[in-house]
Design a protein around this motif. Structure first.
Motif, PDB file in Angstrom:
ATOM      1  N   GLN A 109      16.301 -17.501   5.411  1.00 25.52           N
ATOM      2  CA  GLN A 109      16.302 -16.047   5.190  1.00 25.52           C
ATOM      3  C   GLN A 109      14.938 -15.456   5.521  1.00 25.52           C
ATOM      4  N   PHE A 110      13.883 -16.151   5.109  1.00 22.77           N
ATOM      5  CA  PHE A 110      12.546 -15.630   5.368  1.00 22.77           C
ATOM      6  C   PHE A 110      12.268 -15.559   6.856  1.00 22.77           C
ATOM      7  N   ILE A 111      12.553 -16.660   7.544  1.00 21.63           N
ATOM      8  CA  ILE A 111      12.129 -16.764   8.931  1.00 21.63           C
ATOM      9  C   ILE A 111      12.932 -15.838   9.832  1.00 21.63           C
ATOM     10  N   GLU A 112      14.215 -15.704   9.514  1.00 20.88           N
ATOM     11  CA  GLU A 112      15.038 -14.866  10.375  1.00 20.88           C
ATOM     12  C   GLU A 112      15.037 -13.412   9.950  1.00 20.88           C
ATOM     13  N   SER A 113      14.299 -13.126   8.871  1.00 14.47           N
ATOM     14  CA  SER A 113      14.354 -11.782   8.300  1.00 14.47           C
ATOM     15  C   SER A 113      14.001 -10.720   9.329  1.00 14.47           C
ATOM     16  N   ILE A 114      12.883 -10.942  10.021  1.00 13.66           N
ATOM     17  CA  ILE A 114      12.406  -9.885  10.909  1.00 13.66           C
ATOM     18  C   ILE A 114      13.332  -9.740  12.105  1.00 13.66           C
ATOM     19  N   ASP A 115      13.891 -10.866  12.564  1.00 19.16           N
ATOM     20  CA  ASP A 115      14.873 -10.814  13.635  1.00 19.16           C
ATOM     21  C   ASP A 115      16.035  -9.891  13.285  1.00 19.16           C
ATOM     22  N   ARG A 116      16.483 -10.035  12.062  1.00 18.46           N
ATOM     23  CA  ARG A 116      17.737  -9.374  11.693  1.00 18.46           C
ATOM     24  C   ARG A 116      17.601  -7.886  11.495  1.00 18.46           C
ATOM     25  N   THR A 117      16.421  -7.451  11.045  1.00 18.81           N
ATOM     26  CA  THR A 117      16.311  -6.040  10.718  1.00 18.81           C
ATOM     27  C   THR A 117      16.247  -5.176  11.959  1.00 18.81           C
ATOM     28  N   PHE A 155       9.725  -8.632  -3.143  1.00 20.99           N
ATOM     29  CA  PHE A 155       9.449  -9.559  -4.242  1.00 20.99           C
ATOM     30  C   PHE A 155       8.110 -10.257  -4.028  1.00 20.99           C
ATOM     31  N   VAL A 156       7.910 -10.743  -2.811  1.00 24.64           N
ATOM     32  CA  VAL A 156       6.665 -11.469  -2.526  1.00 24.64           C
ATOM     33  C   VAL A 156       5.466 -10.554  -2.689  1.00 24.64           C
ATOM     34  N   TRP A 157       5.586  -9.332  -2.162  1.00 25.28           N
ATOM     35  CA  TRP A 157       4.426  -8.435  -2.216  1.00 25.28           C
ATOM     36  C   TRP A 157       4.127  -7.997  -3.644  1.00 25.28           C
ATOM     37  N   TYR A 158       5.156  -7.744  -4.421  1.00 27.52           N
ATOM     38  CA  TYR A 158       4.895  -7.383  -5.812  1.00 27.52           C
ATOM     39  C   TYR A 158       4.322  -8.568  -6.579  1.00 27.52           C
ATOM     40  N   TRP A 159       4.833  -9.755  -6.245  1.00 24.23           N
ATOM     41  CA  TRP A 159       4.369 -10.965  -6.930  1.00 24.23           C
ATOM     42  C   TRP A 159       2.892 -11.207  -6.666  1.00 24.23           C
ATOM     43  N   ASN A 160       2.490 -10.976  -5.421  1.00 29.25           N
ATOM     44  CA  ASN A 160       1.117 -11.273  -5.041  1.00 29.25           C
ATOM     45  C   ASN A 160       0.148 -10.137  -5.322  1.00 29.25           C
ATOM     46  N   GLU A 161       0.634  -9.009  -5.794  1.00 27.91           N
ATOM     47  CA  GLU A 161      -0.242  -7.881  -6.055  1.00 27.91           C
ATOM     48  C   GLU A 161      -0.981  -8.105  -7.362  1.00 27.91           C
ATOM     49  N   SER A 162      -2.295  -8.104  -7.281  1.00 31.38           N
ATOM     50  CA  SER A 162      -3.030  -8.247  -8.538  1.00 31.38           C
ATOM     51  C   SER A 162      -3.850  -7.003  -8.854  1.00 31.38           C
ATOM     52  N   TYR A 163      -4.302  -6.341  -7.805  1.00 29.44           N
ATOM     53  CA  TYR A 163      -5.170  -5.172  -7.994  1.00 29.44           C
ATOM     54  C   TYR A 163      -4.450  -4.071  -8.764  1.00 29.44           C
ATOM     55  N   LEU A 164      -3.294  -3.655  -8.233  1.00 29.42           N
ATOM     56  CA  LEU A 164      -2.569  -2.557  -8.865  1.00 29.42           C
ATOM     57  C   LEU A 164      -1.894  -3.009 -10.149  1.00 29.42           C
ATOM     58  N   THR A 165      -1.436  -4.284 -10.191  1.00 23.03           N
ATOM     59  CA  THR A 165      -0.799  -4.771 -11.409  1.00 23.03           C
ATOM     60  C   THR A 165      -1.788  -4.729 -12.559  1.00 23.03           C
ATOM     61  N   GLU A 166      -2.990  -5.174 -12.265  1.00 20.11           N
ATOM     62  CA  GLU A 166      -4.004  -5.184 -13.315  1.00 20.11           C
ATOM     63  C   GLU A 166      -4.312  -3.778 -13.782  1.00 20.11           C
ATOM     64  N   MET A 167      -4.347  -2.862 -12.810  1.00 24.56           N
ATOM     65  CA  MET A 167      -4.735  -1.500 -13.161  1.00 24.56           C
ATOM     66  C   MET A 167      -3.617  -0.755 -13.892  1.00 24.56           C
ATOM     67  N   TYR A 168      -2.402  -0.833 -13.385  1.00 26.47           N
ATOM     68  CA  TYR A 168      -1.314  -0.031 -13.950  1.00 26.47           C
ATOM     69  C   TYR A 168      -0.535  -0.778 -15.032  1.00 26.47           C
ATOM     70  N   VAL A 169       0.017  -1.937 -14.661  1.00 23.42           N
ATOM     71  CA  VAL A 169       0.962  -2.582 -15.568  1.00 23.42           C
ATOM     72  C   VAL A 169       0.234  -3.221 -16.743  1.00 23.42           C
ATOM     73  N   ILE A 204      19.112  -5.876   3.465  1.00 24.95           N
ATOM     74  CA  ILE A 204      18.887  -5.938   2.019  1.00 24.95           C
ATOM     75  C   ILE A 204      18.160  -7.219   1.655  1.00 24.95           C
ATOM     76  N   ILE A 205      18.604  -8.334   2.244  1.00 26.93           N
ATOM     77  CA  ILE A 205      17.949  -9.612   1.945  1.00 26.93           C
ATOM     78  C   ILE A 205      16.476  -9.565   2.344  1.00 26.93           C
ATOM     79  N   THR A 206      16.225  -9.063   3.556  1.00 26.16           N
ATOM     80  CA  THR A 206      14.841  -8.983   4.019  1.00 26.16           C
ATOM     81  C   THR A 206      13.978  -8.174   3.075  1.00 26.16           C
TER      82      THR A 206
END
Lengths: 348, 319
Positions: free
Chosen positions: B306-314, B230-244, B222-224
């Motif tokens: 949390q970020f660095i170990e995220s991929i390990d944990r999943t 969150f990061v990907w939605y935050w950094n999305e500009s193409y679709l945000t501009e178009m839809y939201v 869940i944390i991962t």
């Protein structure tokens, strides 16, 4: 023969109540996603497939469809001769950048996997770009020249490559060098994936190899790389998809501007045709990498199977030899008996 | 001194070789220098753009023009930041950006968890087909389905609202949802089936088993998923501009990345109305860039583990 086949077929088991209930629960749990796929994937996909063949104009009364067949595609060649060109450049660029990113990520991951102090610190740095990479930020940094390694002369590199390769290839190579840092920046997730996979390789394998006298170099090619192969495929696919959706990519901005441009030829239909071309190219690239890197079984499995086959064959041969020997012995015995009966020595 | 001892003390070639290149058990000095040197150089190259950005953003106009000032600005000039923040409407945009990234993320986690559990735990006839579609939906670029989806949102009248992000996320088809479903799938595959069977024997139903056993065990996943989404939605500009935001309608919704994208034009229009101290130059632009990075950067520093170990944990990489 047919009888035998029938016998070998598994008897059909009637699905029990438990299985049915489980299946129902499975459908229930995946239901939201199924609805989403129908609403946001399959239906739009069909629609955009339809749009591709039409010229669509938006009026206050709604959308007006005009069937023009492959007109949209010919229009792309007439209106945006840049688009096919960019598409070719994109293909070259992806095919160049993906191996670079993969090799770079694997290299870093292997270095970090060794006995290293401050591993957490280095991981922190190498993962940092993942947080930052977004289209506008990258554009800003690139436009200010922060993405180039300062003492690199890109012009001369392009000129050198231009002699041997077509211009589109040379251009993509040049672009890659001028944005070298950006290319490296895209490898954050890949490094972590490799690192976590490397840590799960059984150390006993390396120990056994060392005892047999294998050097580090040999260990890398014979142990690390084969075990990393599925991860390499995963990373390659991830990288291709990431590069395709990235806003640095001019193709998707072209599609967007075509979608909202007011001219007669362009519009939704035209943009759909562009998007389909783009999607086909991406699928082909992914397919290419999957073909190159994906084998159903890994090397060890295949080798073990081969060995087993060989063993079986040998066993069969051995049995055959034994059988033949037995047969031969019998024959000899028979013959000898025959001769004893017929030699007419008159012993009896 | 005997001859043997002198040989021992002598600086032999083999010893040098051992010292530099190491033995099988121990890394040599040369190797260590090579590894650390490479790591430090590459690490520096990695953060070079960020250092450049930070250093430029603190320069005033004289420093920019002065060629003797390269890395360290002559004084800490924060006027750039004030101007950039004013132009981006920093605090308001930040709040909106958090909502735009946060709300779809919550639904992404929820749906990803449910669907991933469904795929991992149960066998049903269409499962293989569904998994195939899931992979396909990941590979397919957004641009193909974008146009009809845009028309759909327009018909529904939700264009220019946050529903255009929430609705797909709720139905498991948001940005990169396929990855999140696969993460949960691979995670729940690792939960031993015996645990579930024990729960069933004790009288738990499908839902109780999901809520009482699956969810509590899935905290790392869940944390991962939460962080990445969150990061990907935050950094999305193409679709945000178009839809939201709605490209043609331009609603109030915006986030820092979009503000950065339109920074040049926004800034110049503001400058002409006369409430800006400095004219647009690269220091201001770099200040705006660092402002748009700053929130996630702070989050990264706080949640680095949390970020660095995220991929390990999943457990994407297998066990």
């Amino acid at each position: 023969m047919s009888k035998k086949e029938k016998k070998q077929k598994k008897p059909k088991i009637k699905v029990g109540k438990l299985e049915k209930r489980e299946a129902r629960a499975g459908y229930f749990f995946t239901l939201p996603w199924v609805i989403g796929v129908i609403a946001f994937l399959l239906v739009p996909l069909a629609q955009s497939f339809k749009f591709m063949w039409y010229n669509i104009r938006i009026t206050p009364m709604g959308m007006i469809y005009n069937y023009i067949g492959i007109g949209n595609f010919t229009n792309i060649w007439h209106e945006d001769p840049e688009f096919p060109q960019q598409l070719v450049t994109y293909i070259w660029q992806t095919c160049l950048e993906v191996p670079i990113i993969i090799v770079f990520a694997l290299m870093i991951a292997i270095m970090l996997n060794g006995k290293i102090k401050m591993r957490a610190f280095f991981r922190l740095i190498f993962f940092l770009p993942v947080i930052i990479v977004s289209g506008p930020v990258m554009n800003m940094l690139v436009s200010e020249g922060a993405a180039t390694i300062p003492s690199m002369n890109v012009q001369s590199i392009v000129a050198a490559f231009d002699v041997f390769f077509p211009t589109s290839v040379a251009e993509s190579i040049g672009e890659m060098f001028s944005n070298m840092i950006m290319t490296l920046w895209y490898s954050g997730v890949q490094i972590l994936i490799f690192l976590s996979a490397l840590q799960k390789v059984d150390p006993a394998l390396y120990e056994a190899a060392k005892i047999d006298g294998g050097s580090g170099w040999e260990c890398f090619w014979k142990i690390t790389l084969p075990t990393m192969k599925p991860m390499i495929l995963l990373n390659a696919v991830y990288t291709v998809i990431f590069l395709s959706g990235n806003e640095q990519n001019t193709l998707i901005t072209m599609i967007e501007s075509a979608m909202f441009s007011g001219t007669k030829e362009k519009g939704y239909g035209y943009a759909s045709a562009m998007a389909w071309l783009y999607a086909i190219v991406i699928t082909l690239i992914v397919g290419l990498f999957a073909l190159m890197l994906g084998s159903k079984k890994d090397v060890y499995d295949r080798k073990a199977k081969k060995f087993k086959k060989l063993q079986k064959k040998e066993e069969r041969m051995k049995r055959r030899v034994i059988r033949r020997g037995e047969r031969h012995a019998k024959k000899v015995a028979r013959n000898s008996r025959r001769y004893t009966t017929y030699d007419g020595s008159g012993d009896y | 001194m005997t001859a043997a001892e002198t040989i021992k003390k002598k600086f032999t070639k083999e010893k040098l070789h051992k010292f530099v290149f190491g033995t099988r058990e121990r890394q040599g000095l040369g190797q260590q220098i090579a590894v650390y040197g490479l790591l430090i150089i590459i690490g520096f190259i990695f953060i070079y753009p960020i250092l450049y950005m930070i250093s430029t953003s603190f320069m005033d106009r004289n420093d920019l023009l002065d060629s003797s000032v390269k890395w360290l600005p002559s004084s800490l000039y924060i006027q750039n930041y004030i101007a950039a923040a004013k132009s981006m409407d920093f605090w308001k945009t930040l709040g909106k950006g958090v909502i735009i990234a946060g709300v779809p993320t919550l639904f992404n986690v929820l749906t990803g968890m449910i669907v991933g559990y469904g795929f991992a735990r149960y066998d049903f006839k269409l499962k293989k087909l569904f998994m195939g579609i899931l992979l396909f939906s990941y590979i397919l670029p957004d641009q193909v389905t974008m146009i009809p989806t845009y028309v759909l949102y327009n018909d529904m009248g939700i264009l220019g609202t946050i529903w255009t992000f929430v609705l797909p996320a709720l139905l498991g088809n948001g940005i990169n949802s396929a990855i999140f479903i696969l993460i949960f799938y691979s995670f729940f595959k690792q939960v031993p089936k015996v645990l579930m069977e024990a729960a069933y024997i004790d009288g738990a139903g499908h839902f109780k088993a999901f809520f009482k056993i699956a969810i509590p065990s899935a905290v790392p996943a869940i944390i991962t998923v939460f962080l990445f989404s969150f990061v990907w939605y935050w950094n999305e500009s193409y679709l945000t501009e178009m839809y939201v935001q709605g490209l043609t309608t331009k609603s109030e919704w915006t986030n820092l990345v979009i503000q950065l994208k339109n920074f040049d034009s926004n800034y110049s229009t503001r400058a002409t109305t006369g409430d800006m101290a400095t004219s647009l130059n690269e220091s201001v632009r770099m200040a705006a860039t660092s402002l748009s990075i700053l929130p996630l950067f702070l989050m990264y520093l706080v949640l680095q583990r949390q970020f660095i170990e995220s991929i390990d944990r999943t457990g994407i990489t297998g066990e």
